[in-house]
Design a protein around this motif. Structure first.
Motif, PDB file in Angstrom:
ATOM      1  N   ALA A 167      28.049   6.948   5.593  1.00  0.00           N
ATOM      2  CA  ALA A 167      26.829   6.170   5.809  1.00  0.00           C
ATOM      3  C   ALA A 167      26.646   5.949   7.306  1.00  0.00           C
ATOM      4  O   ALA A 167      27.624   5.753   8.038  1.00  0.00           O
ATOM      5  CB  ALA A 167      26.910   4.834   5.081  1.00  0.00           C
ATOM      6  N   ALA A 168      25.402   6.010   7.775  1.00  0.00           N
ATOM      7  CA  ALA A 168      25.109   5.864   9.202  1.00  0.00           C
ATOM      8  C   ALA A 168      24.343   4.567   9.460  1.00  0.00           C
ATOM      9  O   ALA A 168      23.440   4.209   8.711  1.00  0.00           O
ATOM     10  CB  ALA A 168      24.313   7.053   9.699  1.00  0.00           C
ATOM     11  N   THR A 169      24.754   3.870  10.507  1.00  0.00           N
ATOM     12  CA  THR A 169      24.030   2.693  10.976  1.00  0.00           C
ATOM     13  C   THR A 169      23.788   2.849  12.471  1.00  0.00           C
ATOM     14  O   THR A 169      24.355   3.736  13.115  1.00  0.00           O
ATOM     15  CB  THR A 169      24.830   1.403  10.711  1.00  0.00           C
ATOM     16  N   PHE A 170      22.946   1.994  13.020  1.00  0.00           N
ATOM     17  CA  PHE A 170      22.645   2.073  14.446  1.00  0.00           C
ATOM     18  C   PHE A 170      22.966   0.746  15.116  1.00  0.00           C
ATOM     19  O   PHE A 170      22.639  -0.328  14.619  1.00  0.00           O
ATOM     20  CB  PHE A 170      21.167   2.415  14.660  1.00  0.00           C
ATOM     21  N   LYS A 171      23.641   0.835  16.262  1.00  0.00           N
ATOM     22  CA  LYS A 171      23.851  -0.297  17.147  1.00  0.00           C
ATOM     23  C   LYS A 171      23.087   0.006  18.425  1.00  0.00           C
ATOM     24  O   LYS A 171      23.557   0.768  19.267  1.00  0.00           O
ATOM     25  CB  LYS A 171      25.336  -0.484  17.433  1.00  0.00           C
ATOM     26  N   GLY A 172      21.892  -0.562  18.496  1.00  0.00           N
ATOM     27  CA  GLY A 172      21.020  -0.185  19.596  1.00  0.00           C
ATOM     28  C   GLY A 172      20.608   1.262  19.412  1.00  0.00           C
ATOM     29  O   GLY A 172      20.062   1.652  18.372  1.00  0.00           O
ATOM     30  N   LEU A 173      20.856   2.077  20.417  1.00  0.00           N
ATOM     31  CA  LEU A 173      20.529   3.496  20.332  1.00  0.00           C
ATOM     32  C   LEU A 173      21.691   4.328  19.796  1.00  0.00           C
ATOM     33  O   LEU A 173      21.540   5.528  19.576  1.00  0.00           O
ATOM     34  CB  LEU A 173      20.138   4.018  21.726  1.00  0.00           C
TER      35      LEU A 173
ATOM     36  N   MET B  10      33.965   1.028   1.092  1.00  0.00           N
ATOM     37  CA  MET B  10      33.665   0.128   2.212  1.00  0.00           C
ATOM     38  C   MET B  10      32.170  -0.062   2.415  1.00  0.00           C
ATOM     39  O   MET B  10      31.702  -1.179   2.681  1.00  0.00           O
ATOM     40  CB  MET B  10      34.295   0.667   3.499  1.00  0.00           C
ATOM     41  N   ASN B  11      31.410   0.994   2.305  1.00  0.00           N
ATOM     42  CA  ASN B  11      29.968   0.890   2.545  1.00  0.00           C
ATOM     43  C   ASN B  11      29.275   0.126   1.427  1.00  0.00           C
ATOM     44  O   ASN B  11      28.430  -0.732   1.677  1.00  0.00           O
ATOM     45  CB  ASN B  11      29.364   2.287   2.695  1.00  0.00           C
ATOM     46  N   ALA B  12      29.638   0.409   0.184  1.00  0.00           N
ATOM     47  CA  ALA B  12      29.010  -0.283  -0.939  1.00  0.00           C
ATOM     48  C   ALA B  12      29.365  -1.758  -0.924  1.00  0.00           C
ATOM     49  O   ALA B  12      28.516  -2.621  -1.100  1.00  0.00           O
ATOM     50  CB  ALA B  12      29.434   0.353  -2.258  1.00  0.00           C
ATOM     51  N   ARG B  13      30.624  -2.089  -0.688  1.00  0.00           N
ATOM     52  CA  ARG B  13      31.060  -3.474  -0.715  1.00  0.00           C
ATOM     53  C   ARG B  13      30.507  -4.255   0.475  1.00  0.00           C
ATOM     54  O   ARG B  13      30.173  -5.428   0.364  1.00  0.00           O
ATOM     55  CB  ARG B  13      32.586  -3.535  -0.716  1.00  0.00           C
ATOM     56  N   SER B  14      30.388  -3.617   1.630  1.00  0.00           N
ATOM     57  CA  SER B  14      29.822  -4.307   2.796  1.00  0.00           C
ATOM     58  C   SER B  14      28.360  -4.646   2.558  1.00  0.00           C
ATOM     59  O   SER B  14      27.897  -5.730   2.911  1.00  0.00           O
ATOM     60  CB  SER B  14      29.953  -3.409   4.032  1.00  0.00           C
ATOM     61  N   ALA B  15      27.627  -3.725   1.927  1.00  0.00           N
ATOM     62  CA  ALA B  15      26.214  -3.968   1.637  1.00  0.00           C
ATOM     63  C   ALA B  15      26.060  -5.142   0.676  1.00  0.00           C
ATOM     64  O   ALA B  15      25.189  -6.000   0.834  1.00  0.00           O
ATOM     65  CB  ALA B  15      25.577  -2.710   1.044  1.00  0.00           C
TER      66      ALA B  15
END
Length: 409
Positions: free
Chosen positions: A200-206, A323-328
């Motif tokens: 899964a991809a997320t963005f921190k700023g750019l 990790m991604n499912a539980r964090s969401a």
């Protein structure tokens, strides 16, 4: 030996020649070596009586047939009949003891192509001269052990992986069964789990930040734990269930006596398959006993949901959260809780008013103010603390309560 027409024994003509043929024939035809249990008695200088004592390393079998039903015979009344596979396994267990990996394997026609490839890859010698030292051959009769069977291409145990579309593991999406040497099962299973490990991809700023559903090292350690520590005296498969929320690693065989799930989490280890674990350690596939589970928990240190261990009498289950499912889910719950207004009861209002006036209060002050007992005071203050209304300072007799800085008026 010769007989008269009426059946009387006339004796043998050449005692030495007959004795030599008998001893050589028995030694060459039967394995393991049974000669130490055979006694020859010469009677009247013309008859050799043979007495066979009970051997201590059963089953004894015809070398030309092998340790199979058509090579092992047992007495049944006045007759000798072929032993069943179950009778052969029971004799092996009674002779070799209860340590599965050290017992002779019923299947002796083994090849080790995958094991040779693995040992070569990790630069460890796998010549036949090392088989006894590794525990693959028995020192008494040079027979292959169950440990050799596990490493061989003919390994009779398998690893099954199923992918489900729901958290209850009911709706099948895909299923695989991996067989062959446990080294091959390790490689094939890990490769398949890697395909199931989405990113899964997320963005921190750019900056784009990619996070896998499961740490690769955690998948590796969980798979190794299942393969090295399962009870191979049972014929069932290792089961790995994959869904959108977790991966379950289920291996046959509960914890050894004296161990608990907490012991395992704390790094205490007592390997069921000691020689198998030593081989994996020699190949540097595992570091040392007990570190794998601790490493998994360390990898999940900052995760909202932690791995779980569930143990029954005959199974060991290790559950890795996605990790991604539980964090969401955790973020969703956090946002929902932020939006839900806190209901302040009359008792809470009295505590807040007191703290606004006096700044702090002890547990005795609180019980006296509200005329309640210690248990009710504990439940009330815990609820107020969880809702961010007050801070609990200290413990025991020195415990005090103060307003949360965000609630101070």
């Amino acid at each position: 030996m010769t007989f008269t027409d009426n059946g009387n024994v006339t004796g043998i003509n050449n005692v030495d020649d007959t004795y030599t043929r008998l001893t050589n024939g028995i030694r060459d035809a039967i394995a393991p070596d049974v000669t130490m249990f055979v006694r020859y008695i010469l009677e009247n200088n013309k008859v050799i009586r043979i007495e066979v004592g009970e051997g201590s390393y059963k089953p004894y079998y015809l070398k030309s047939k092998g340790m199979k039903s058509n090579g092992v015979y047992v007495r049944q009344g006045a007759s000798s009949v072929q032993a069943s596979p179950e009778q052969i396994r029971r004799m092996i267990k009674d002779s070799d003891g209860d340590i599965f990996e050290e017992m002779r394997t019923v299947v002796q026609e083994l090849s080790f192509e995958e094991a040779k490839h693995t040992f070569t890859r990790y630069k460890v010698d796998f010549s036949e001269e090392k088989y006894i030292a590794l525990g693959l051959r028995n020192i008494d009769d040079d027979q292959y052990t169950n440990l050799a069977m596990l490493l061989s291409d003919q390994c009779q145990h398998t690893t099954k992986i199923a992918v489900f579309g729901d958290e209850s593991n009911i709706t099948f999406k895909d299923a695989k069964e991996f067989c062959g040497s446990i080294f091959k099962q390790l490689d094939d299973s890990y490769a398949y789990l890697t395909l199931c490990n989405r990113t899964a991809a997320t963005f921190k700023g750019l900056e784009r930040v990619e996070i896998s559903d499961y740490p690769e090292a955690a998948l590796r350690e969980a798979l190794l734990n299942a393969l090295v520590h399962r009870d191979y005296s049972y014929s069932g498969s290792i089961i790995i269930n994959v869904n959108d929320f977790c991966i379950e690693f289920i291996s046959i065989g509960g914890l050894l006596p004296g161990l608990s799930a907490d012991d395992i989490r704390n790094g205490i280890s007592q390997p069921r398959n000691r020689k198998l674990a030593e081989i994996f350690h020699r190949l540097k596939l595992i570091e040392s006993y007990g570190t794998g589970i601790r490493k998994i928990y360390a990898l999940y240190k900052n995760c909202a949901v932690q791995p779980r261990i569930e143990v029954t009498t005959n199974t060991f289950k290790l559950i890795l959260p996605n990790m991604n499912a539980r964090s969401a889910i955790a973020e969703h719950v956090s946002e929902a809780s932020e939006k839900t207004p806190v209901t302040i009861t009359p008792q809470m209002k009295m505590v807040i008013d007191y703290l606004n006036e006096y700044g702090e209060m002890t547990e005795e002050d609180l019980q006296e103010l509200l005329n309640i007992k210690k248990t009710r005071a504990y439940l009330l203050t815990r609820q107020m603390s969880e809702n961010g209304l007050i801070d609990i300072i200290g413990r025991g007799a020195a415990k005090k309560y103060k307003l949360n800085t965000n609630q101070k008026m």
